[in-house]
Design an enzyme around this catalytic site. Structure first.
Site, PDB file in Angstrom:
ATOM      1  CG  ASP A   4       3.311 -20.447  15.414  1.00  0.00           C
ATOM      2  OD1 ASP A   4       3.092 -19.802  14.372  1.00  0.00           O
ATOM      3  OD2 ASP A   4       4.423 -20.464  15.991  1.00  0.00           O
ATOM      4  NE  ARG A  17      -3.557   0.514   2.493  1.00  0.00           N
ATOM      5  CZ  ARG A  17      -4.300  -0.115   3.397  1.00  0.00           C
ATOM      6  NH1 ARG A  17      -4.964  -1.188   3.070  1.00  0.00           N
ATOM      7  NH2 ARG A  17      -4.404   0.340   4.606  1.00  0.00           N
ATOM      8  CG  HIS A  24       6.349 -25.553  10.820  1.00  0.00           C
ATOM      9  ND1 HIS A  24       6.088 -25.207   9.512  1.00  0.00           N
ATOM     10  CD2 HIS A  24       6.456 -24.373  11.481  1.00  0.00           C
ATOM     11  CE1 HIS A  24       6.051 -23.879   9.402  1.00  0.00           C
ATOM     12  NE2 HIS A  24       6.267 -23.367  10.591  1.00  0.00           N
TER      13      HIS A  24
HETATM   14  C1  BG6 Z   1       7.029 -20.132  11.969  1.00  0.00           C
HETATM   15  C2  BG6 Z   1       6.310 -19.900  13.258  1.00  0.00           C
HETATM   16  O1  BG6 Z   1       6.182 -20.735  11.040  1.00  0.00           O
HETATM   17  O2  BG6 Z   1       8.161 -20.964  12.198  1.00  0.00           O
HETATM   18  C3  BG6 Z   1       7.228 -19.287  14.288  1.00  0.00           C
HETATM   19  O3  BG6 Z   1       5.212 -19.038  13.041  1.00  0.00           O
HETATM   20  C4  BG6 Z   1       8.488 -20.112  14.440  1.00  0.00           C
HETATM   21  O4  BG6 Z   1       6.587 -19.154  15.546  1.00  0.00           O
HETATM   22  C5  BG6 Z   1       9.113 -20.426  13.092  1.00  0.00           C
HETATM   23  O5  BG6 Z   1       9.391 -19.379  15.246  1.00  0.00           O
HETATM   24  C6  BG6 Z   1      10.244 -21.407  13.239  1.00  0.00           C
HETATM   25  O6  BG6 Z   1      10.922 -21.509  12.030  1.00  0.00           O
HETATM   26  P1  BG6 Z   1      12.461 -21.896  11.976  1.00  0.00           P
HETATM   27  O7  BG6 Z   1      12.744 -21.965  10.520  1.00  0.00           O
HETATM   28  O8  BG6 Z   1      13.208 -20.827  12.705  1.00  0.00           O
HETATM   29  O9  BG6 Z   1      12.587 -23.218  12.673  1.00  0.00           O
END
Ligand code: BG6
Length: 483
Positions: free
Chosen positions: A234, A51, A239
């Site tokens: 999260d 924006r 993950h």
């Molecule tokens: C993100 C989360 O998807 O992954 C975060 O929202 C987290 O909370 C992060 O810290 C961790 O990623 P990495 O690559 O640092 O292990």
């Protein structure tokens, strides 16, 4: 060992949210590294869209700063200038009319077109709709969607439906950046490119699996988002779920997008519902020099978990009887992520002196110090009889692969190049995301209905005591969290 770099086709990449945090920390520096490596061809263009009123020069200055913050030397001013020349900026209102015509003028026919939605999820639908309404997307245009992909199954489903109004599934790249991590991909290489492990990779030989994703950071600065999500939404729903899938899935018939994703989906569908006793939630308190979770989240009464540990069971032929223990949390002792496969005892002990016996453990270190370690029993050296001891067979990727092993590309570099190549293998399919929510939703609903409160834990610890008990009561223990 020299890694092969094959340049991708020329492309126009529009980064919506181009002035945001992800663009600054990951997307722009990642593209720059690919440019330095020779993978981003000279004809490629990156257009920041947001924006804020800004011209090309100002956006290049923004990108130059982002690169200076994160890029690790090795490049000269000439390379930076050459990269920055490929950047432009258009002020666009995702939900309004501003900038769309100008964006259309900047986009070139005949090159790969990708649009990265690095914006609040509430805008995903509007962006998809506007791209089509302004005829900026063809049948081969790709959209890249960041997490969080929904808040629960219903919202993920609604989002999938909205995107499907404007783009085909083959055009939608849902990012889970864990899939772009080199060592996560290595899980598949270790499993499916070696004959050694696969015959043992089942409940007959594997006693249990441990997955730890530990972080030292707190949630300060993103408390508003995190307090609505918690560790379950999260980290676990995306993950850790992906890690479970890659460990547990059957070998796909080929390393192809749908073949891999079909197998992952089967794992998610085979997960047993989580019983309340299988989950321990934690929340960090205040410690020396660090604020409590509640202070970081700016919510003095928050019951959101910054840590979660759980015992997961997979009801299928391969895994019935082998628990998977998962834990992830903020403000833990160290930043350390690993997967450990603990094997069973040999069926019969032939040595008298067996006290020193320890199970074989294959650990795959995701970060930092990426590598693989296999703990094996050997004879203790010396003439004192047949005494056993355990030693690590250690393969640090940095050592084994030389300079290239130490220089592991960031997940985003790999994933963005995959978008340009049109390869969806490392992206989540819509049904996968919905299935993952379908598993996490009831667990969240159950603890909410029970009024469960997270157990406090000290910053710099391994999480709450109850998480240790989760394994102790099964006669097992967590591995140490250390760098
Ligand atoms: C993100 C989360 O998807 O992954 C975060 O929202 C987290 O909370 C992060 O810290 C961790 O990623 P990495 O690559 O640092 O292990």
């Amino acid at each position: 060992m020299v890694s092969r770099v094959i340049p991708v086709e020329p492309f126009d990449l529009v980064v919506f949210g181009g002035t945001g945090d992800l663009a600054r920390r990951k997307i722009l520096p990642g593209l720059f590294r690919r440019f330095l490596a020779g993978q981003m061809p000279p004809e490629a263009r990156v257009i920041g869209a947001a924006r804020a009123a800004m011209d090309d020069a100002a956006y290049r200055a923004f990108a130059a700063e982002a690169i200076a913050e994160t890029a690790g030397g090795g490049d000269g001013p000439a390379a930076r200038a050459a990269f920055l020349e490929r950047l432009g900026y258009v002020a666009v209102d995702a939900a309004g009319t501003l900038g769309w015509d100008e964006l259309g003028r900047r986009l070139r026919p005949g090159v790969v077109r990708a649009c990265y939605f690095s914006v609040a999820p509430a805008l995903f639908g509007a962006l998809a709709e506007r791209l089509q309404a302004h005829s900026l997307a063809g049948p081969d245009t790709r959209i890249v969607v960041e997490k969080p992909f929904g808040h629960d199954r219903a919202s993920a489903r609604a989002l999938n439906a909205t995107l499907a109004l404007h783009f085909g599934e083959g055009q939608i790249y849902r990012i889970d950046h864990y899939l772009g991590k080199e060592t996560v991909q290595n899980l598949m290489a270790v499993r499916f490119a070696n004959i050694l492990f696969e015959p043992l990779w089942n409940a007959r030989f594997v006693d249990h699996v441990q997955i730890t994703v530990a972080e030292t950071v707190g949630v300060a600065g993103r408390g508003a988002y995190y307090d609505q999500a918690g560790a379950m939404r999260d980290m676990v729903q995306n993950h850790l779920m992906q890690l479970i899938c890659l460990i547990a899935m059957e070998p796909p018939h080929r390393f192809e997008p749908d073949a891999v994703r079909d197998e992952k989906l089967k794992v998610i569908r085979a997960l047993d519902p989580l019983a309340p006793g299988d989950v321990v939630r934690g929340q960090y308190g205040a410690g020396a020099g660090v604020a409590s979770y509640r202070a970081d989240a700016d919510n003095p009464a928050s019951d959101t978990e910054s840590f979660v540990a759980m015992r997961v069971r997979i009801s299928n032929w391969r895994w019935k009887g082998t628990p998977f223990y998962l834990r992830t949390g903020k403000r833990l002792r160290a930043r350390a992520s690993e997967i450990a496969i603990a094997f069973r005892e040999p069926p019969h002990a032939i040595f008298d002196q067996q006290e020193g016996w320890k199970e074989n453990v294959l650990s795959i270190r995701l970060q930092p110090n990426e590598g693989i370690n296999l703990r094996v029993m050997i004879k203790e050296p010396g003439p004192g009889g047949m005494r056993l001891t355990d030693v690590p067979l250690d393969m640090s990727f940095a050592t084994a692969l030389g300079a290239n092993g130490a220089d592991i590309p960031d997940a985003y570099e790999r994933l963005i190049m995959d978008v340009i190549r049109g390869n969806q293998t490392l992206f989540m399919r819509g049904d996968e995301v919905e299935a993952a929510w379908a598993w996490t939703d009831p667990a969240i609903a159950a603890w909410q209905a029970a009024g469960d409160r997270p157990r406090p834990y000290d910053p710099g610890s391994s999480g709450p005591e109850d998480a240790l008990m989760l394994m102790h009561r099964d006669g097992r223990r967590w591995r140490d969290i250390r760098e």
